[in-house]
Design a protein around this motif. Structure first.
Motif, PDB file in Angstrom:
ATOM      1  N   GLN A  12       0.847  -1.191   0.000  1.00 24.95           N
ATOM      2  CA  GLN A  12       0.000   0.000   0.000  1.00 24.95           C
ATOM      3  C   GLN A  12       0.885   1.245   0.000  1.00 24.95           C
ATOM      4  N   GLY A  13       0.377   2.347  -0.575  1.00 23.71           N
ATOM      5  CA  GLY A  13       1.108   3.595  -0.510  1.00 23.71           C
ATOM      6  C   GLY A  13       1.235   4.063   0.930  1.00 23.71           C
ATOM      7  N   GLN A  14       2.323   4.752   1.228  1.00 21.37           N
ATOM      8  CA  GLN A  14       2.587   5.234   2.586  1.00 21.37           C
ATOM      9  C   GLN A  14       2.809   6.747   2.556  1.00 21.37           C
ATOM     10  N   TYR A  15       2.231   7.427   3.525  1.00 23.39           N
ATOM     11  CA  TYR A  15       2.408   8.867   3.671  1.00 23.39           C
ATOM     12  C   TYR A  15       3.003   9.094   5.055  1.00 23.39           C
ATOM     13  N   LEU A  16       4.260   9.522   5.080  1.00 23.47           N
ATOM     14  CA  LEU A  16       4.977   9.681   6.334  1.00 23.47           C
ATOM     15  C   LEU A  16       5.051  11.157   6.699  1.00 23.47           C
ATOM     16  N   VAL A  17       4.582  11.510   7.878  1.00 20.86           N
ATOM     17  CA  VAL A  17       4.659  12.881   8.373  1.00 20.86           C
ATOM     18  C   VAL A  17       5.619  12.883   9.552  1.00 20.86           C
ATOM     19  N   PHE A  18       6.648  13.720   9.481  1.00 19.03           N
ATOM     20  CA  PHE A  18       7.692  13.741  10.504  1.00 19.03           C
ATOM     21  C   PHE A  18       7.494  14.928  11.449  1.00 19.03           C
ATOM     22  N   TRP A  19       7.629  14.636  12.742  1.00 19.78           N
ATOM     23  CA  TRP A  19       7.402  15.631  13.787  1.00 19.78           C
ATOM     24  C   TRP A  19       8.605  15.684  14.717  1.00 19.78           C
ATOM     25  N   TRP A  20       8.751  16.814  15.368  1.00 17.69           N
ATOM     26  CA  TRP A  20       9.569  16.883  16.579  1.00 17.69           C
ATOM     27  C   TRP A  20       8.644  17.400  17.666  1.00 17.69           C
ATOM     28  N   LYS A  21       8.203  16.484  18.517  1.00 18.26           N
ATOM     29  CA  LYS A  21       7.210  16.796  19.549  1.00 18.26           C
ATOM     30  C   LYS A  21       5.981  17.427  18.888  1.00 18.26           C
ATOM     31  N   ALA A  60      12.758  22.814   6.998  1.00 24.69           N
ATOM     32  CA  ALA A  60      12.313  23.228   8.326  1.00 24.69           C
ATOM     33  C   ALA A  60      13.449  23.170   9.338  1.00 24.69           C
ATOM     34  N   VAL A  61      14.214  22.078   9.337  1.00 23.36           N
ATOM     35  CA  VAL A  61      15.304  21.951  10.303  1.00 23.36           C
ATOM     36  C   VAL A  61      16.324  23.062  10.111  1.00 23.36           C
ATOM     37  N   GLU A  62      16.666  23.373   8.865  1.00 22.88           N
ATOM     38  CA  GLU A  62      17.658  24.414   8.607  1.00 22.88           C
ATOM     39  C   GLU A  62      17.176  25.782   9.079  1.00 22.88           C
ATOM     40  N   VAL A  63      15.895  26.082   8.871  1.00 14.94           N
ATOM     41  CA  VAL A  63      15.362  27.370   9.323  1.00 14.94           C
ATOM     42  C   VAL A  63      15.451  27.475  10.842  1.00 14.94           C
ATOM     43  N   TYR A  64      14.996  26.434  11.537  1.00 12.73           N
ATOM     44  CA  TYR A  64      15.034  26.472  13.004  1.00 12.73           C
ATOM     45  C   TYR A  64      16.474  26.468  13.510  1.00 12.73           C
ATOM     46  N   ALA A  65      17.367  25.747  12.837  1.00  9.87           N
ATOM     47  CA  ALA A  65      18.771  25.703  13.246  1.00  9.87           C
ATOM     48  C   ALA A  65      19.426  27.077  13.075  1.00  9.87           C
ATOM     49  N   ASN A  66      19.171  27.729  11.960  1.00  9.25           N
ATOM     50  CA  ASN A  66      19.739  29.058  11.726  1.00  9.25           C
ATOM     51  C   ASN A  66      19.225  30.067  12.745  1.00  9.25           C
ATOM     52  N   GLN A  67      17.938  29.960  13.088  1.00  9.39           N
ATOM     53  CA  GLN A  67      17.371  30.859  14.086  1.00  9.39           C
ATOM     54  C   GLN A  67      18.051  30.678  15.448  1.00  9.39           C
ATOM     55  N   GLY A  68      18.456  29.445  15.739  1.00  7.34           N
ATOM     56  CA  GLY A  68      19.090  29.160  17.021  1.00  7.34           C
ATOM     57  C   GLY A  68      20.602  29.277  17.007  1.00  7.34           C
ATOM     58  N   TRP A 126      23.779  17.416  10.302  1.00  6.98           N
ATOM     59  CA  TRP A 126      22.776  16.559  10.927  1.00  6.98           C
ATOM     60  C   TRP A 126      22.206  15.536   9.949  1.00  6.98           C
ATOM     61  N   HIS A 127      22.102  15.931   8.651  1.00  2.00           N
ATOM     62  CA  HIS A 127      21.531  15.002   7.667  1.00  2.00           C
ATOM     63  C   HIS A 127      22.430  13.779   7.481  1.00  2.00           C
ATOM     64  N   ARG A 128      23.727  14.007   7.578  1.00  2.00           N
ATOM     65  CA  ARG A 128      24.668  12.884   7.476  1.00  2.00           C
ATOM     66  C   ARG A 128      24.506  11.963   8.676  1.00  2.00           C
ATOM     67  N   GLY A 160      20.654  14.590  19.823  1.00  2.00           N
ATOM     68  CA  GLY A 160      21.187  15.643  20.683  1.00  2.00           C
ATOM     69  C   GLY A 160      21.130  17.005  20.007  1.00  2.00           C
ATOM     70  N   PHE A 161      21.442  17.020  18.700  1.00  2.00           N
ATOM     71  CA  PHE A 161      21.390  18.264  17.943  1.00  2.00           C
ATOM     72  C   PHE A 161      19.966  18.798  17.863  1.00  2.00           C
ATOM     73  N   PHE A 162      19.002  17.920  17.552  1.00  2.00           N
ATOM     74  CA  PHE A 162      17.607  18.345  17.461  1.00  2.00           C
ATOM     75  C   PHE A 162      17.099  18.863  18.803  1.00  2.00           C
ATOM     76  N   GLU A 163      17.518  18.244  19.889  1.00  2.00           N
ATOM     77  CA  GLU A 163      17.115  18.724  21.220  1.00  2.00           C
ATOM     78  C   GLU A 163      17.539  20.174  21.412  1.00  2.00           C
ATOM     79  N   MET A 164      18.747  20.508  20.996  1.00  2.00           N
ATOM     80  CA  MET A 164      19.227  21.883  21.128  1.00  2.00           C
ATOM     81  C   MET A 164      18.485  22.824  20.188  1.00  2.00           C
ATOM     82  N   VAL A 165      18.289  22.399  18.944  1.00  2.00           N
ATOM     83  CA  VAL A 165      17.656  23.258  17.944  1.00  2.00           C
ATOM     84  C   VAL A 165      16.236  23.632  18.338  1.00  2.00           C
ATOM     85  N   PHE A 166      15.488  22.647  18.837  1.00  2.43           N
ATOM     86  CA  PHE A 166      14.068  22.876  19.089  1.00  2.43           C
ATOM     87  C   PHE A 166      13.746  23.244  20.532  1.00  2.43           C
ATOM     88  N   ALA A 167      14.777  23.381  21.365  1.00  2.00           N
ATOM     89  CA  ALA A 167      14.548  23.657  22.784  1.00  2.00           C
ATOM     90  C   ALA A 167      13.743  24.938  22.995  1.00  2.00           C
TER      91      ALA A 167
END
Length: 420
Positions: free
Chosen positions: A28-37, A68-76, A83-85, A97-104
């Motif tokens: 079946q087709g899959q639609y994946l939505v990714f969240w951080w909290k 999205a990650v790059e925008v939030y990372a640049n803001q912080g 991180w993608h690697r 650990g990186f995402f915890e800091m970015v989105f804190a």
């Protein structure tokens, strides 16, 4: 690859790690939505039997959430981090650990119990959906101070009976047919400085009203829209809509202002890209400045697009509109292809009337040229591409063409009869 007519939706919260192997090579087709909290970061469509390797899938994941990650990372202040690697190499400790800091600082730790926002729900003979919508609203940890249900030309008392089951909700019965009529009724009854709209077939996420309220802390913001995610993709009609008519405007903030208006004016500002009326809000004072929704654009009249025409007037008056992807709702798309065709017909009819009304307001706007190209260039190309089967996205082509033609006829018949 042939598009699936059904997708299973997975909401994957990266704060719990990334668990993907079971999703590979499914029928079946899959639609994946990714969240951080509570933050949505991106999505990926996987077609049936995609035959992806885990490495290939991880690359799709990083590409989807990268903006999205790059925008939030640049803001912080966390730019230029690989991180993608780390995700692609499955080095979980590093990227977690990186995402915890970015989105804190982005994910609120505490929210007020109540905020000064009036929520308006316009409903029309859909009591079951209204009940679900209200139940979800009243479960929010941060509550709006006022909820108004505008019952638009109801056939019976079902919606009124639903509202009676909940304490503290204002019920308004409006006998006049039309979504924009109902929106105007709600705006006029609202007593608070921010008026937020959701459709009755929408389910809000836990921090929706908090983020709506938070958007208007910026005094330059006169209106806002938020992220709309499909609640189901079980039918072909729902998949066509999400892939080709989606309300989802992405996962990064966007500001539409005077500069946007001036730059896009020669081609006709694409105000329909700003968001969806299913998830929008206005500073109440802006109605005094630009007027209310144009009732000529109702579903029983021109078709729809009262929301985008209102955004046009807001921008034309020099105000700003903020698309805030943290204010999130889920929307239930039409399940039946015939219902979808009818919906698209009215979309395009209203789209055409709105564009011509906007052309009236500003002679330099390029909407007349835009509609000419749409009808005589884009539609013929789409007809050639879809020939002979007219499957999937091309199933609605005739509805689009007749909608534009009907919109032009309606505009010419009712020219000069605007009601705001």
């Amino acid at each position: 690859m042939k598009a699936s007519i059904s997708y299973h939706i997975h909401h994957l919260n990266l704060s719990n790690g990334l668990h993907l192997p079971d999703l590979l090579d499914m029928e079946q087709g899959q639609y994946l939505v990714f969240w951080w909290k509570s933050l949505a970061l991106g999505h990926v469509f996987l077609e049936p039997n995609a035959h992806l390797t885990l490495a290939g899938l991880l690359q799709k994941v990083t590409a989807a959430i990268h903006p999205a990650v790059e925008v939030y990372a640049n803001q912080g202040g966390f730019s230029h981090t690989p991180w993608h690697r780390w995700i692609e190499l499955e080095e979980s400790e590093k990227w977690l650990g990186f995402f915890e800091m970015v989105f804190a600082k982005v994910v609120p730790k505490e929210v007020p119990a109540q905020v000064p926002v009036s929520v308006v729900i316009c409903t029309c003979n859909r009591a079951p959906q209204l009940k679900q919508c209200l139940e979800r609203l009243l479960q929010l940890s941060c509550q709006p101070q006022e909820i108004i249900v505008v019952d638009n030309a109801p056939r019976d008392n079902a919606s009124q009976e639903v509202v009676a089951q909940f304490a503290g909700i204002t019920y308004v019965r409006d006998p006049r047919v039309g979504l924009d009529i109902a929106r105007n009724t709600g705006a006029k009854r609202a007593s608070l400085p921010v008026v937020a709209y959701v459709d009755d077939d929408v389910l809000v996420t836990p921090l929706w009203i908090y983020h709506v309220w938070d958007t208007f802390k910026d005094p330059k913001v006169a209106a806002m829209t938020g992220l709309v995610i499909a609640s189901h993709l079980k039918s072909e009609a729902q998949c066509i809509f999400e892939k080709h008519w989606s309300f989802n405007r992405g996962y990064v903030d966007k500001v539409y202002d005077t500069q946007f208006f001036k730059v896009t004016l020669p081609k006709g500002p694409p105000v329909w890209e700003i968001g969806a009326g299913a998830n929008m809000a206005f500073r109440k004072t802006v109605f005094e400045d630009v007027g209310y929704f144009d009732e000529l654009l109702d579903a029983g009249a021109a078709g729809c697009n009262g929301d985008s025409e209102m955004w046009y007037r807001v921008l034309a008056k020099g105000h700003s509109i903020h698309y805030n992807p943290r204010a999130i709702v889920f929307h239930e798309h039409r399940e039946n292809v015939q219902e979808l065709k009818k919906q698209i017909f009215y979309y395009m009819r209203g789209h055409t009337v709105a564009a011509l009304l906007q052309q009236e307001q500003e002679r330099e706007a390029g909407y007349a040229l835009y509609l000419t190209k749409l009808f005589f260039l884009w539609f013929p190309k789409a007809a050639v591409r879809g020939f002979p089967g007219y499957k999937f996205q091309h199933k609605t082509l005739w509805s689009e063409i007749t909608g534009v033609a009907a919109g032009l006829a309606y505009y010419l018949k009712h020219k000069g009869k605007r009601v705001m």
